[in-house]
Design a protein around this motif. Sequence first.
Motif, PDB file in Angstrom:
ATOM      1  N   SER A  96      38.981  44.319  42.706  1.00  0.00           N
ATOM      2  CA  SER A  96      38.557  43.046  43.303  1.00  0.00           C
ATOM      3  C   SER A  96      39.060  41.869  42.475  1.00  0.00           C
ATOM      4  CB  SER A  96      37.028  42.994  43.402  1.00  0.00           C
ATOM      5  OG  SER A  96      36.527  44.050  44.199  1.00  0.00           O
ATOM      6  N   ILE A  97      38.880  41.954  41.167  1.00  0.00           N
ATOM      7  CA  ILE A  97      39.342  40.895  40.261  1.00  0.00           C
ATOM      8  C   ILE A  97      40.862  40.788  40.303  1.00  0.00           C
ATOM      9  CG2 ILE A  97      39.506  40.207  37.829  1.00  0.00           C
ATOM     10  CD1 ILE A  97      36.719  41.542  37.462  1.00  0.00           C
ATOM     11  N   VAL A 102      42.203  38.869  43.241  1.00  0.00           N
ATOM     12  CA  VAL A 102      41.982  37.426  43.155  1.00  0.00           C
ATOM     13  C   VAL A 102      42.820  36.783  42.058  1.00  0.00           C
ATOM     14  CG1 VAL A 102      40.269  35.614  42.729  1.00  0.00           C
ATOM     15  CG2 VAL A 102      39.639  37.625  44.078  1.00  0.00           C
ATOM     16  N   VAL A 103      42.738  37.317  40.851  1.00  0.00           N
ATOM     17  CA  VAL A 103      43.401  36.710  39.685  1.00  0.00           C
ATOM     18  C   VAL A 103      44.926  36.731  39.828  1.00  0.00           C
ATOM     19  CG1 VAL A 103      43.783  36.904  37.194  1.00  0.00           C
ATOM     20  CG2 VAL A 103      41.482  37.205  38.146  1.00  0.00           C
ATOM     21  N   PHE A 104      45.465  37.829  40.355  1.00  0.00           N
ATOM     22  CA  PHE A 104      46.920  37.961  40.460  1.00  0.00           C
ATOM     23  C   PHE A 104      47.425  37.695  41.885  1.00  0.00           C
ATOM     24  CE2 PHE A 104      45.628  40.632  36.873  1.00  0.00           C
ATOM     25  CZ  PHE A 104      46.432  40.103  35.866  1.00  0.00           C
ATOM     26  N   ARG A 105      46.698  36.851  42.616  1.00  0.00           N
ATOM     27  CA  ARG A 105      47.054  36.581  44.010  1.00  0.00           C
ATOM     28  C   ARG A 105      48.458  35.988  44.180  1.00  0.00           C
ATOM     29  NH1 ARG A 105      43.253  33.227  42.174  1.00  0.00           N
ATOM     30  NH2 ARG A 105      43.514  30.950  42.298  1.00  0.00           N
ATOM     31  N   VAL A 106      48.884  35.149  43.232  1.00  0.00           N
ATOM     32  CA  VAL A 106      50.219  34.552  43.325  1.00  0.00           C
ATOM     33  C   VAL A 106      51.292  35.622  43.174  1.00  0.00           C
ATOM     34  CG1 VAL A 106      51.829  32.904  42.306  1.00  0.00           C
ATOM     35  CG2 VAL A 106      49.399  32.322  42.474  1.00  0.00           C
ATOM     36  N   LEU A 107      51.109  36.508  42.210  1.00  0.00           N
ATOM     37  CA  LEU A 107      52.076  37.590  41.992  1.00  0.00           C
ATOM     38  C   LEU A 107      52.051  38.603  43.135  1.00  0.00           C
ATOM     39  CD1 LEU A 107      51.519  38.285  38.170  1.00  0.00           C
ATOM     40  CD2 LEU A 107      53.465  37.122  39.222  1.00  0.00           C
ATOM     41  N   ILE A 147      37.783  40.000  50.834  1.00  0.00           N
ATOM     42  CA  ILE A 147      38.511  39.269  49.791  1.00  0.00           C
ATOM     43  C   ILE A 147      39.920  38.943  50.257  1.00  0.00           C
ATOM     44  CG2 ILE A 147      39.502  39.449  47.462  1.00  0.00           C
ATOM     45  CD1 ILE A 147      37.066  41.157  46.689  1.00  0.00           C
ATOM     46  N   TYR A 148      40.562  39.912  50.893  1.00  0.00           N
ATOM     47  CA  TYR A 148      41.929  39.708  51.393  1.00  0.00           C
ATOM     48  C   TYR A 148      41.981  38.548  52.379  1.00  0.00           C
ATOM     49  CZ  TYR A 148      46.056  40.338  54.292  1.00  0.00           C
ATOM     50  OH  TYR A 148      47.216  40.109  55.000  1.00  0.00           O
TER      51      TYR A 148
END
Length: 238
Positions: A29-30, A33-38, A144-145
């Motif tokens: 889950s983290i 969210v945290v690596f959404r740009v990558l 989340i997606y």
Amino acid sequence: MMFSVTEMRTFELFSVPHITVLLLFAAVSIWLVVFRVLLRPYQSFIKWILLSILVLSEISAQVWVISTNQWELGSLPFHLCSISTFIAIFLFLKPSKKAFYLLFFIGFSPPILSMVTPEVFYQFPHYRFVKYFLHHSAIAWAVIYFIVYEGYRVPKKAVWTGFLLLNLLALPIYLLNLLLGTNFFYLADPTESKTILSFFGTGIWYYINLEIAALLLFFLTYLPMGIYVKREGRRMGR
């Protein structure tokens, strides 16, 4: 043995396998969210992976109960997780803000709570254990997606809209339970295993506590979204 009906019925709450899958769920889950740009270039891949997990979870569950001669009316896919699954599948195939409002409230916190106090009797690596946690995880990951990668947002008024829709959905389910002798949405009585619902009492108090808990959960679920929408509005100069 992995698909046996009688073997590996040794699930223990907060055992090492249980805590491990909870930590894995939190980690993914983290990561989303945290690596959404990558991860954005792989958005389509993530979408189809989640869609596949949801579809296969529902189909495999039916195949398992049928192949092991356990199928009964209660095996029909009318539980809350199945309804969440169908809404998520629909959203993956056709965008809909209103459908997401309901999925946001019933497809995020409830699956997580279900994983914390699961109604599962089999231990890892039994199929039922893997399916239960992977299925519930995928429902929450889908929410989340849609928020992170599809840009879905939920207005404050959707708390009441979602609560009303859930009750409208629960009414025919309640009548279906009376007709078939089933326990969809756990409206007939709490779960067999020890879960949060076990503390909701019996009779009319069970339903009153269900309503109060659902509304409270809806508000708590919306809280992070409300804060995020406000901050997003400030950044955009609204």
